[in-house]
Write a protein that holds these residues in place. Structure first.
Motif, PDB file in Angstrom:
ATOM      1  N   ASP A 128       3.295   1.897   9.461  1.00  0.00           N
ATOM      2  CA  ASP A 128       3.441   0.622   8.980  1.00  0.00           C
ATOM      3  C   ASP A 128       4.610  -0.014   9.634  1.00  0.00           C
TER       4      ASP A 128
ATOM      5  N   HIS B 277       7.215  -2.368   8.321  1.00  0.00           N
ATOM      6  CA  HIS B 277       8.193  -2.347   7.494  1.00  0.00           C
ATOM      7  C   HIS B 277       9.567  -1.969   7.819  1.00  0.00           C
TER       8      HIS B 277
ATOM      9  N   CYS C   9       7.234   7.645   1.924  1.00  0.00           N
ATOM     10  CA  CYS C   9       6.009   6.996   0.885  1.00  0.00           C
ATOM     11  C   CYS C   9       7.083   6.258   0.273  1.00  0.00           C
ATOM     12  N   THR C  10       6.636   5.001  -0.330  1.00  0.00           N
ATOM     13  CA  THR C  10       7.611   4.294  -1.092  1.00  0.00           C
ATOM     14  C   THR C  10       6.713   4.064  -2.437  1.00  0.00           C
ATOM     15  N   TYR C  11       7.758   3.886  -3.409  1.00  0.00           N
ATOM     16  CA  TYR C  11       7.347   3.536  -4.941  1.00  0.00           C
ATOM     17  C   TYR C  11       8.111   2.705  -5.443  1.00  0.00           C
ATOM     18  N   ARG C  12       7.607   1.882  -6.682  1.00  0.00           N
ATOM     19  CA  ARG C  12       8.445   0.952  -7.315  1.00  0.00           C
ATOM     20  C   ARG C  12       8.101   1.420  -8.821  1.00  0.00           C
ATOM     21  N   ARG C  13       9.382   1.897  -9.561  1.00  0.00           N
ATOM     22  CA  ARG C  13       9.340   2.249 -10.861  1.00  0.00           C
ATOM     23  C   ARG C  13      10.332   1.094 -11.441  1.00  0.00           C
TER      24      ARG C  13
ATOM     25  N   LYS D 240      13.178   0.832  -6.567  1.00  0.00           N
ATOM     26  CA  LYS D 240      12.816   1.234  -5.634  1.00  0.00           C
ATOM     27  C   LYS D 240      12.933   2.632  -5.216  1.00  0.00           C
TER      28      LYS D 240
ATOM     29  N   PRO E  18       0.823   6.242  -2.733  1.00  0.00           N
ATOM     30  CA  PRO E  18       2.157   5.593  -2.510  1.00  0.00           C
ATOM     31  C   PRO E  18       2.003   3.975  -2.647  1.00  0.00           C
ATOM     32  N   ASP E  19       2.853   3.262  -2.827  1.00  0.00           N
ATOM     33  CA  ASP E  19       2.617   1.764  -2.796  1.00  0.00           C
ATOM     34  C   ASP E  19       2.725   1.402  -1.221  1.00  0.00           C
ATOM     35  N   GLU E  20       3.510   2.103  -0.591  1.00  0.00           N
ATOM     36  CA  GLU E  20       3.356   1.763   0.989  1.00  0.00           C
ATOM     37  C   GLU E  20       3.563   3.276   1.573  1.00  0.00           C
TER      38      GLU E  20
END
Length: 242
Positions: free
Chosen positions: A131, A134, A180-184, A188, A161-163
């Protein structure tokens, strides 16, 4: 200025002379020293401190928490894990490194086993940027090459992953979703794979740059967590039932 806390269980450094030689100030010290060259206010915390160094006061003064653990995941208090989780849901950033994939906090936030294949053979790892737009890979070329690392291989039991920022290839043939990115909630999360304790990975300038970029990316946004539950109408409701 972003306030960053680097957490490390700090056990390998006490048990293994090889790790102590590579990281005389601890893994947390090496990461904190690298982050301190940026515009961050950096502190460290370790497992054997009171409340694992993550007191309410520390957490309340932490914008982004960086987490490294391996030997002692089970020794981390469930109460502290719940506090950290709540802070993430309310906006604190979380950077989980290497074997932190098996930490209580990461598994709690992912909701899966977070298990994987592994092999410690000192093989080459090539982390491909998948990516390139990013912000976490700002200033990074098309890949990062590490001459010696522990292998992590698929399947990695995480939610999609979100991204996906990095995909690793290993000399033995395996590949791995390594960035790997995530949002919770409002928070972030970035999981970043490299960092086995017997290799000098956290002295690598590119690895340091990725972690610093991730800290900036994971910074809290100025937005309160949504209010849940029963809600009063914003407008008058015609024919409203009693």
């Amino acid at each position: 200025m972003l306030k960053v806390t680097v957490w490390n269980e700090n056990r390998h450094e006490k048990k293994d002379p090889r790790v102590k030689e590579i990281y005389p100030d601890g893994i947390h010290g090496a990461i904190a020293n690298a982050l301190s060259t940026h515009d961050f206010d950096v502190r460290t915390a370790t497992l054997d401190e009171e409340e694992h160094g993550l007191t309410d006061d520390v957490l309340n003064q932490t914008d982004v928490l960086v987490w490294w653990g391996h030997l002692a995941h089970d020794e981390v208090s469930d109460e502290i894990v719940s506090k950290v989780s709540e802070k993430v849901l309310n906006g604190m950033g979380l950077i989980v490194l290497h074997s932190g994939h098996f930490s209580k906090i990461f598994k709690k936030l992912m909701g899966t086993s977070c298990d994987l294949k592994w092999r410690e053979a000192g093989e080459k790892e090539r982390l491909w940027v998948v990516d390139p737009s990013h912000p976490i890979v700002d200033g990074i070329d098309s890949y990062i090459e590490l001459q010696q690392e522990e292998m992590y291989g698929e399947h990695f039991d995480i939610p999609a992953p979100d991204e996906l920022v990095f995909l690793s290839w290993f000399e033995g043939g395996e590949v791995f979703r390594s960035g790997c990115t995530y949002r919770r909630g409002n928070g972030k999360i970035f999981y970043f794979r490299p960092g086995h304790e017997t290799y000098p990975t956290y002295h690598d300038e590119n690895i340091q740059k990725v972690i610093a970029n991730a800290v900036s990316w994971a910074a809290p946004t100025d937005h309160k967590r949504p209010v849940y539950g029963n809600a009063q109408p914003l407008e008058a409701i015609k024919n409203q039932e009693n």
